[in-house]
Design an enzyme around this catalytic site. Structure first.
Site, PDB file in Angstrom:
ATOM      1  N   GLY A   1      79.158  62.483  92.472  1.00  0.00           N
ATOM      2  CA  GLY A   1      78.755  61.696  91.293  1.00  0.00           C
ATOM      3  C   GLY A   1      78.915  62.498  90.008  1.00  0.00           C
TER       4      GLY A   1
ATOM      5  N   ARG B   1      84.861  60.589  95.416  1.00  0.00           N
ATOM      6  CA  ARG B   1      84.396  60.891  96.769  1.00  0.00           C
ATOM      7  C   ARG B   1      85.655  60.851  97.629  1.00  0.00           C
ATOM      8  NH1 ARG B   1      79.533  58.644  94.622  1.00  0.00           N
ATOM      9  NH2 ARG B   1      78.120  60.418  94.607  1.00  0.00           N
ATOM     10  N   CYS B   2      85.820  61.831  98.472  1.00  0.00           N
ATOM     11  CA  CYS B   2      87.085  61.983  99.200  1.00  0.00           C
ATOM     12  C   CYS B   2      86.786  62.138 100.694  1.00  0.00           C
ATOM     13  CB  CYS B   2      87.813  63.214  98.638  1.00  0.00           C
ATOM     14  SG  CYS B   2      89.290  63.678  99.555  1.00  0.00           S
TER      15      CYS B   2
ATOM     16  N   ASP C   1      75.335  68.816  96.630  1.00  0.00           N
ATOM     17  CA  ASP C   1      75.334  69.516  97.928  1.00  0.00           C
ATOM     18  C   ASP C   1      76.496  69.093  98.814  1.00  0.00           C
ATOM     19  OD1 ASP C   1      73.896  66.969  98.207  1.00  0.00           O
ATOM     20  OD2 ASP C   1      73.648  67.602 100.271  1.00  0.00           O
TER      21      ASP C   1
ATOM     22  N   ASP D   1      70.379  64.421  90.075  1.00  0.00           N
ATOM     23  CA  ASP D   1      69.235  64.292  90.994  1.00  0.00           C
ATOM     24  C   ASP D   1      68.364  65.544  91.087  1.00  0.00           C
ATOM     25  OD1 ASP D   1      70.301  61.831  91.469  1.00  0.00           O
ATOM     26  OD2 ASP D   1      71.183  62.351  93.393  1.00  0.00           O
TER      27      ASP D   1
ATOM     28  N   ARG E   1      68.064  58.708  94.381  1.00  0.00           N
ATOM     29  CA  ARG E   1      68.049  58.553  95.847  1.00  0.00           C
ATOM     30  C   ARG E   1      66.740  59.095  96.437  1.00  0.00           C
ATOM     31  NH1 ARG E   1      73.304  57.181  98.092  1.00  0.00           N
ATOM     32  NH2 ARG E   1      74.037  55.787  96.475  1.00  0.00           N
TER      33      ARG E   1
ATOM     34  N   GLU F   1      51.473  54.429  84.483  1.00  0.00           N
ATOM     35  CA  GLU F   1      50.186  54.212  85.140  1.00  0.00           C
ATOM     36  C   GLU F   1      50.275  54.603  86.616  1.00  0.00           C
ATOM     37  OE1 GLU F   1      51.192  52.362  82.569  1.00  0.00           O
ATOM     38  OE2 GLU F   1      49.427  52.903  81.375  1.00  0.00           O
TER      39      GLU F   1
ATOM     40  N   GLU G   1      64.087  55.217  93.350  1.00  0.00           N
ATOM     41  CA  GLU G   1      64.886  54.210  94.059  1.00  0.00           C
ATOM     42  C   GLU G   1      64.885  54.394  95.581  1.00  0.00           C
ATOM     43  OE1 GLU G   1      68.979  54.370  92.778  1.00  0.00           O
ATOM     44  OE2 GLU G   1      69.194  56.460  93.346  1.00  0.00           O
TER      45      GLU G   1
END
Ligand code: ADP
Length: 326
Positions: free
Chosen positions: A15, A76-77, A107, A132, A176, A192, A227
């Protein structure tokens, strides 16, 4: 005596994250400053397999420092999971006379770099680039600070509407399985409640918190939802709040707006520092290392120590959020 001119390759993988451009610029300028060459590889490991090489010059990395994303592009490969593809990648690097490779990514990208290095003896250096902030061996990854800033700005805007209409909002943030963005955004926006990725959702306790806030005069409630593995869990919470407690909550999934935009000063500074350190390490003949940030210092850590995701929750931030959102 003539010193050896090194040809270094650089790519972004996985990403994108804001600050990748600043890292490419820093690495390129450092290499050229010391009389070496830098070759940009387009679209990550895919470009490496498809011979997408581009010589980087002083001016080709000009005016990119302040831009989000990566001008080299990323990808992405799946082929790179195959040993034969990594052998092909090493051969392609040799054909370009590239003697060391810099990989900017998360990673997954580092796992690919590690295998490339151990199987083919290609020297690699990693620079952590992901919003992230979930790579072992470093307390910070390039792009995290900008993603947090972007999310904070968005939540502040939503708070205006939430207060004006006395509404409850479930705002879902990226990351993630990582809690890093959710925890920091929750704290910085006075949320909150913060729901972490693996947390069992207890709607009764959410409703009790909201009611307690209303009783002491709060006009809005913001619940930050991490998420988790699949984006969209806020809709399930919304449904349960309505069905079981007759509480109408609005959902806003921030999504990719968190990842784009001009990097913060901190992300730019770290990218400058890490890009520079990566090339200095290569010049000194070092290999299989990652530029990392720990206890306020940028340094080098063994690549093998940075191959895992860490989904650690910051317990102090959890306590702090509980205390401050009383
Ligand atoms: P990130 O680097 O942001 O964690 P990914 O996990 O999607 O992103 O990994 C990016 C790319 O790195 C993958 O598309 C693949 O090419 C390569 N990669 C990931 N994991 C491995 C692995 N175990 N072995 C070889 N290559 C890998």
């Amino acid at each position: 005596m003539n010193k050896e001119v090194k040809t270094i390759g650089i790519l972004c993988s996985g990403g994108d994250s804001p600050g990748m451009n600043a890292a490419i610029r820093a690495a390129t300028r450092t290499a050229l400053f010391h009389g070496h060459r830098m070759i940009g590889i387009k679209r990550g490991y895919s470009g490496l397999l498809n011979h997408e090489f581009q010589e980087l010059t002083l001016s080709s990395v000009g005016n990119i420092l302040q831009r989000g994303g990566t001008f080299l592009q990323t990808s992405r490969c799946p082929e790179f999971l195959e040993k034969s593809a990594r052998r092909q990648a090493a051969d392609n690097l040799i054909k370009q006379s590239i003697s060391s490779l810099i990989v900017i990514g998360g990673d997954g990208s580092f796992n690919g770099a590690h295998l490339l290095s151990t199987e083919t003896k290609t020297p690699v250096i990693g620079i952590p680039g992901t919003i992230d902030n979930d790579i072992s061996g470093t307390q910070y990854t390039i792009g995290y600070d900008t993603a947090v800033r972007n999310a904070i700005e968005a939540v502040d805007r939503i708070r205006d509407t939430a207060s004006s209409h006395a509404r409850t909002f479930l705002i879902e943030v990226m990351g993630r399985n990582s809690s890093a963005i959710a925890q920091k955004v929750g704290l910085c926006t006075g949320a909150e409640n913060i729901i972490l990725p693996h947390e069992e959702i207890n709607c009764k306790s959410l409703v009790d918190d909201i009611k307690r806030g209303v009783a002491r005069g709060k006009t809005s409630s913001i619940i930050i939802v991490a998420e988790g593995p699949v984006s969209g869990r806020s809709y399930q919470i919304q449904k349960e709040l309505k069905q079981s407690y007759d509480l109408a909550a609005h959902v806003c999934i921030l999504g990719h707006i968190q990842r784009g935009g001009s990097p913060t000063g901190f992300d730019r500074l770290m990218a400058c520092h890490m890009g520079n350190l990566a090339v200095n390490a290569i010049i000194e003949g070092k290999d299989s290392l990652v530029t990392t940030y720990n206890q306020g210092r940028v340094s080098l850590t063994e690549l093998e120590k940075c191959l895992q995701k860490t989904n650690k929750v910051n317990e102090f931030y959890t306590e702090l959020a509980n205390t401050l959102s009383i």
